[in-house]
Design an enzyme around this catalytic site. Structure first.
Site, PDB file in Angstrom:
ATOM      1  N   LYS A  59       0.825  -1.217   0.000  1.00  0.00           N
ATOM      2  CA  LYS A  59       0.000   0.000   0.000  1.00  0.00           C
ATOM      3  C   LYS A  59       0.855   1.261   0.000  1.00  0.00           C
ATOM      4  CE  LYS A  59      -2.429  -0.816   3.731  1.00  0.00           C
ATOM      5  NZ  LYS A  59      -1.777  -2.083   4.131  1.00  0.00           N
ATOM      6  N   ARG A  90     -10.219   1.533   9.199  1.00  0.00           N
ATOM      7  CA  ARG A  90      -9.905   0.133   9.487  1.00  0.00           C
ATOM      8  C   ARG A  90     -11.142  -0.647   9.932  1.00  0.00           C
ATOM      9  NH1 ARG A  90      -4.365  -0.923  10.008  1.00  0.00           N
ATOM     10  NH2 ARG A  90      -3.051   0.925  10.190  1.00  0.00           N
ATOM     11  N   ARG A  96      11.954 -10.896   4.166  1.00  0.00           N
ATOM     12  CA  ARG A  96      12.553  -9.594   3.862  1.00  0.00           C
ATOM     13  C   ARG A  96      13.471  -9.100   4.984  1.00  0.00           C
ATOM     14  NH1 ARG A  96       6.986  -5.919   4.150  1.00  0.00           N
ATOM     15  NH2 ARG A  96       6.667  -6.071   6.406  1.00  0.00           N
ATOM     16  N   ARG A 108      12.915  -7.277  10.872  1.00  0.00           N
ATOM     17  CA  ARG A 108      11.915  -6.906  11.873  1.00  0.00           C
ATOM     18  C   ARG A 108      11.551  -8.128  12.695  1.00  0.00           C
ATOM     19  NH1 ARG A 108       7.135  -3.359   9.280  1.00  0.00           N
ATOM     20  NH2 ARG A 108       6.093  -4.478  10.963  1.00  0.00           N
ATOM     21  N   ARG A 119      -1.277 -11.874  11.430  1.00  0.00           N
ATOM     22  CA  ARG A 119      -1.679 -10.523  11.000  1.00  0.00           C
ATOM     23  C   ARG A 119      -2.657 -10.588   9.834  1.00  0.00           C
ATOM     24  NH1 ARG A 119       3.966  -8.428  11.369  1.00  0.00           N
ATOM     25  NH2 ARG A 119       3.998  -8.247   9.112  1.00  0.00           N
TER      26      ARG A 119
END
Length: 228
Positions: free
Chosen positions: A23, A98, A137, A171, A182
Site C-alpha cells: 500500500k 480500518r 525480507r 523486523r 496478521r
C-alpha cells in the site's frame, strides 16, 4: 486554521490491503503521478502532535497515557489535514478506515463538503505467498536498502549493493507465524469494510501479487478514471 473543509469535490481514494501488500509503495507512486496527497493515520497523528493543534493535543494526552487514540480524534485530525490547500487535487487514505464504524465516520466527514469515496482499491493477495514474501525480507542497517531471502539477495553475499555495509536488520515481527496471524486479523477486521464499499459501488480489486510496476499501471488506470 479552523478545520473547516473547503467545499470542493477533490477525489478521495482508499487503499485497502494487508500488511506487506504494498500500500505504501503504491500510494507514493500515485502521489508522484497524479499530485495526490497520501494520508496515513500514523503520520497524521505524529504531525498533529508536533504541530500542537487542538486535536493533536488531545491525541498526545491519550498516547502518553498508553491508550489508543479514539476515532473522533482521528477524524478531527483528518478534517484539519484535508482542509489544507495541498489536498485540493485529492487524497489517498492509507490505513484508514480500518473498521466499519470508522468508514461511517469518514462518510459523514466527506458529506460535509459533498465529497465521497471515488474508489476503495483493495490490493488482493495470496495469503501463503504473502507469508513467504514478508517473512523473507530484511534491510541494510546502513542505508535501508531492502532485500529478500528468495527474491532479492545482495550481488555480493553479506554486503549491501548500495553502501557496502555488512550489517542487516530483520523486523522481529516478520516471522511466518506472526505474518499469518496478521493476515487472519486483517481479513476479519476488513471484511465489513469490503462490504461497505461494495454496497457504495466504490470497491475495486487489484491483484497485488505481480511486479510493482505492473500493479502501479493497473492502479493508475483506476485513479485516472476517478480523478477525471
Amino acid at each position: 486554521m479552523d478545520g473547516t473543509l473547503p467545499h470542493h469535490t477533490a477525489p478521495v481514494l482508499i487503499l485497502l490491503g494487508p500488511p506487506g501488500a504494498g500500500k505504501g509503495t503504491q500510494a507514493r507512486m500515485l502521489e508522484e503521478k497524479f499530485g495526490l496527497v497520501q494520508l496515513s493515520t500514523g503520520d497524521l497523528l505524529r504531525a498533529a502532535v508536533a504541530a500542537g493543534t487542538e486535536a493533536g493535543k488531545r491525541a498526545k494526552t491519550v498516547m502518553e497515557a498508553g491508550e489508543l487514540v479514539s476515532d473522533d480524534i482521528v477524524i478531527a485530525i483528518l478534517r484539519d489535514r484535508m482542509a489544507q490547500p495541498d489536498c485540493e487535487k485529492g487524497v489517498i487514505l492509507d490505513g484508514f478506515p480500518r473498521t466499519a464504524v470508522q468508514a461511517e465516520a469518514l462518510d459523514a466527514l466527506l458529506a460535509e463538503t459533498g465529497s465521497r469515496i471515488e474508489a476503495a482499491i483493495s490490493l488482493e493477495v495470496d495469503d501463503a505467498a504473502m507469508v513467504a514474501r514478508v517473512a523473507g525480507r530484511y534491510t541494510c542497517a546502513g542505508c535501508g536498502e531492502g532485500y529478500h531471502d528468495d527474491f532479492k539477495q545482495p550481488i555480493q553475499a553479506g554486503s549491501c549493493d548500495k553502501c557496502g555495509s555488512t550489517d542487516f536488520n530483520r523486523r522481529a515481527d516478520d516471522t511466518a507465524e506472526t505474518v499469518a496471524s496478521r493476515l487472519e486479523a486483517y481479513h476479519a477486521s476488513t471484511a465489513p469494510l469490503i462490504s461497505h464499499y461494495r454496497e457504495q459501488g466504490a470497491l475495486l480489486g487489484v491483484n497485488a501479487m505481480g511486479e510493482i510496476d505492473d500493479i502501479a499501471a493497473k492502479m493508475a488506470v483506476i485513479v485516472k478514471e476517478a480523478t477525471r
